[in-house]
Write a protein that holds these residues in place. Structure first.
Motif, PDB file in Angstrom:
ATOM      1  N   LEU A 125       9.358  37.278  10.886  1.00 34.02           N
ATOM      2  CA  LEU A 125       8.099  37.376  10.165  1.00 34.02           C
ATOM      3  C   LEU A 125       6.977  36.807  11.014  1.00 34.02           C
ATOM      4  O   LEU A 125       5.883  37.369  11.102  1.00 34.02           O
ATOM      5  CB  LEU A 125       8.230  36.611   8.852  1.00 34.02           C
ATOM      6  CG  LEU A 125       6.975  36.433   8.021  1.00 34.02           C
ATOM      7  CD1 LEU A 125       6.530  37.766   7.481  1.00 34.02           C
ATOM      8  CD2 LEU A 125       7.251  35.470   6.894  1.00 34.02           C
ATOM      9  N   ALA A 126       7.279  35.686  11.683  1.00 36.33           N
ATOM     10  CA  ALA A 126       6.270  35.057  12.520  1.00 36.33           C
ATOM     11  C   ALA A 126       5.901  35.972  13.671  1.00 36.33           C
ATOM     12  O   ALA A 126       4.741  36.079  14.059  1.00 36.33           O
ATOM     13  CB  ALA A 126       6.796  33.730  13.051  1.00 36.33           C
ATOM     14  N   LEU A 155      12.426  34.388   8.867  1.00 36.00           N
ATOM     15  CA  LEU A 155      11.152  33.685   9.009  1.00 36.00           C
ATOM     16  C   LEU A 155      10.575  33.903  10.405  1.00 36.00           C
ATOM     17  O   LEU A 155       9.396  34.163  10.575  1.00 36.00           O
ATOM     18  CB  LEU A 155      11.380  32.183   8.817  1.00 36.00           C
ATOM     19  CG  LEU A 155      11.137  31.569   7.453  1.00 36.00           C
ATOM     20  CD1 LEU A 155      11.383  30.075   7.527  1.00 36.00           C
ATOM     21  CD2 LEU A 155       9.735  31.845   6.987  1.00 36.00           C
ATOM     22  N   LEU A 156      11.470  33.792  11.398  1.00 39.05           N
ATOM     23  CA  LEU A 156      11.024  33.925  12.783  1.00 39.05           C
ATOM     24  C   LEU A 156      10.525  35.338  13.045  1.00 39.05           C
ATOM     25  O   LEU A 156       9.483  35.543  13.664  1.00 39.05           O
ATOM     26  CB  LEU A 156      12.183  33.583  13.737  1.00 39.05           C
ATOM     27  CG  LEU A 156      11.777  33.262  15.164  1.00 39.05           C
ATOM     28  CD1 LEU A 156      10.937  32.006  15.206  1.00 39.05           C
ATOM     29  CD2 LEU A 156      13.008  33.102  16.035  1.00 39.05           C
ATOM     30  N   LEU A 213      16.316  31.984   7.954  1.00 41.62           N
ATOM     31  CA  LEU A 213      15.387  31.390   8.915  1.00 41.62           C
ATOM     32  C   LEU A 213      15.033  32.377  10.022  1.00 41.62           C
ATOM     33  O   LEU A 213      13.905  32.423  10.482  1.00 41.62           O
ATOM     34  CB  LEU A 213      16.001  30.118   9.529  1.00 41.62           C
ATOM     35  CG  LEU A 213      15.935  28.881   8.630  1.00 41.62           C
ATOM     36  CD1 LEU A 213      16.710  27.736   9.243  1.00 41.62           C
ATOM     37  CD2 LEU A 213      14.491  28.468   8.392  1.00 41.62           C
TER      38      LEU A 213
END
Lengths: 275, 264
Positions: A22-23, A19-20, A16
């Motif tokens: 990546l964001a 993911l962050l 996760l």
């Protein structure tokens, strides 16, 4: 159990975080970011637990019983080594390896699938054929449709279940049909050989085409019927050490255990034939 | 989203939650082979699967309505232990893994199931037929309709029904002219949710009905199979299902309050 849960929690939080990240950067290298995060935790948890070594084997679903037995013997002969298996459809296993799944050894249910792994440079050295398997007609123990040979599978009203042509057992079924010059109209084309076996075992289907070893492992609810045309579709199972193996020597030793006399004896017991 | 009347730090997990859904869907849209997209989704097998999915989902939704509306009414207008037990039973497929549902259906309607012999005598063969697909879909989707409609019926109350009855309307007239129109938003959102669940049904279908092109292989089963043979087609077909799902959500959202009526 508890540490296992914590490990899952840690891994998913790292994924996760990926993911962050990546964001934040909005990059397109998503697979790398999350993938390496997950891998690094895996190695961390291994090194922190003990000096013990783990050998991960990816193997075709049909190999489950004999491989687990050989794996137990291998652990006994190599103190400190834990053998972990991932059994599944061969194509699916190769797909996982292509996505970077960490493993030491790969054993597939046919050569075509292993060739894919070779073409993708996943394999170290050349694969060794170690057993072969042929198709057999499987019927419920009471054989309600009175099947005696391959031609009976084309009788109207007989409910036959096959593997879909896209999966290895389905490809084998197709070539058997071709060589016998018949066209079986199945009532269902299943995803895997175990699904075919399940439909026959429950009595939903009158007959199916599965591997000899599946019938041998299914017990008394079903029985197998040999047929001469099976010779036209003999599946050779290859095994190989993987390039990504962190412990290449151990991987090679496991391959030797499978191809050696003791391993071969276990595989014969399960119904497999020599390659 | 007009005023931030919540602790600011909650934004971090909120964004993560949204990304968990958005990143995989976006990644799929990015990796799809757009050049061959048309060819991939219009192959004979794909078209057969899509058409079968639409047909079976429509039929199953009709059965959900025929059985689910009366069930929802009974549940909304009764109370006590029996009603609680009945509600738990009807909602069971919602929490059961679909594979378990498929196995249960086999034990009932399968050739060697407890009803298998009776069906055989009647000349009905359910296993491996499109009927089996519809039964499986109805089994898993009906709770969505019942849950949604029961909530709407409870929220509407019985006041108008009582008035209609004192004015001389019979029970059936009250049901069709007062009860159902009042609960219409819940009924519509329940129907859409049930249809969407039917379209996505996989586990119970593959366990109970099998997988044969044009007969039992619906779109999710085709996608699962294509993963082995042609992964690009699997991604392309998945995107088609995502598009259908987005349409379905759009339909539900287009009716403000229709979803909340179901969950209140």
């Amino acid at each position: 159990m508890k540490t296992q849960t914590i490990r899952y929690a840690v891994r998913s939080s790292i994924a996760l975080t990926g993911l962050l990240a990546l964001a934040a950067c909005g990059g397109s290298d998503s697979g790398d970011a999350t993938g390496s995060g997950a891998n690094s935790t895996a190695t961390q948890s291994n090194s922190s637990s003990a000096p013990a070594r783990t050998l991960t084997v990816f193997a075709a679903a049909s190999l489950q019983k004999p491989f687990e037995e050989i794996g137990d013997a291998f652990e006994k002969a190599h103190p400190g080594v834990t053998v972990k298996f991932s059994f599944g459809g061969s194509s699916g296993l190769v797909a996982q390896l292509q996505e970077g799944a960490p493993a030491h050894v790969l054993a597939t249910a046919n050569e075509a699938t292993m060739d894919k792994a070779v073409a993708d440079s996943l394999i170290s050295g050349t694969p060794t054929p170690f057993v072969s398997n042929t198709l057999q007609i499987v019927v419920p123990q009471d054989n309600p449709a009175g099947i005696t040979g391959l031609a009976d599978l084309t009788k109207s009203g007989t409910k036959v279940v096959l593997c879909a042509p896209a999966v290895p057992c389905g490809a084998a079924s197709t070539s058997v049909e071709k060589s016998a010059g018949i066209d079986i109209k199945p009532v269902s084309e299943e995803q895997s050989v175990t699904d075919v076996l399940g439909k026959v075992r429950s009595g939903e289907a009158d007959a199916g085409l599965v591997y000899v070893t599946d019938v041998a492992g299914a017990g008394t609810e079903v029985k197998g019927i040999d047929f001469p045309e099976a010779k036209s579709a003999i599946n050779i199972y290859p095994i190989a050490a993987l390039k990504s193996a962190t412990d290449a020597a151990l991987a090679t030793e496991f391959v030797s255990a499978i191809t050696g006399a003791d391993g071969q004896a276990v595989l014969r017991e399960a119904g497999f034939a020599a390659p | 989203m007009t005023r931030a009347n919540f602790p600011r730090w909650l934004l971090v997990p909120a964004v993560l939650g949204a990304l968990l859904v958005a990143v995989p869907i976006g990644a799929m849209a990015l990796t799809v082979d757009w050049a061959n997209f048309g060819a991939l989704i219009t192959s004979e097998a794909s078209r057969a699967a899509l058409w079968l999915s639409l047909r079976t989902a429509a039929a199953s939704t009709v059965f959900c309505l025929l059985l689910g509306i009366p069930l929802a009414l009974v549940l909304a207008r009764t109370s006590g232990t029996a009603a609680t037990l009945l509600r738990s039973l009807v909602l069971l497929p919602l929490v059961l893994p679909p594979v378990v549902g498929g196995i249960a259906l086999l034990q009932a309607f399968g050739r060697r199931g407890i009803l298998g012999h009776t069906l055989d005598v009647l000349g009905l063969e359910i296993a491996f037929s499109t009927t089996a697909v519809v039964i499986a879909q109805t089994f898993v989707a009906m709770p969505f309709l019942v849950l949604s409609l029961e909530g709407a019926l409870r929220a509407a109350g019985t006041r108008y029904e009582d008035v209609a009855a004192t004015l001389g309307a019979g029970p059936t007239t009250v049901f069709t002219r007062v009860t159902l129109p009042l609960a219409l938003p819940g009924l519509v959102s329940g129907t859409i949710l049930a249809f969407a669940r039917c379209l996505g049904e996989f586990g119970a279908t593959i366990t109970f009905a099998g997988s044969l092109q044009g007969t039992t292989r619906t779109l999710p089963l085709e996608i699962y199979l294509q993963r082995e043979g042609d992964p690009r087609a699997a991604v392309a077909l998945s995107l088609v299902l995502v598009a259908v799902a987005v349409l379905v959500i759009g339909f539900t959202r287009a009716r403000p309050g229709s979803l909340s009526a179901g969950t209140s």
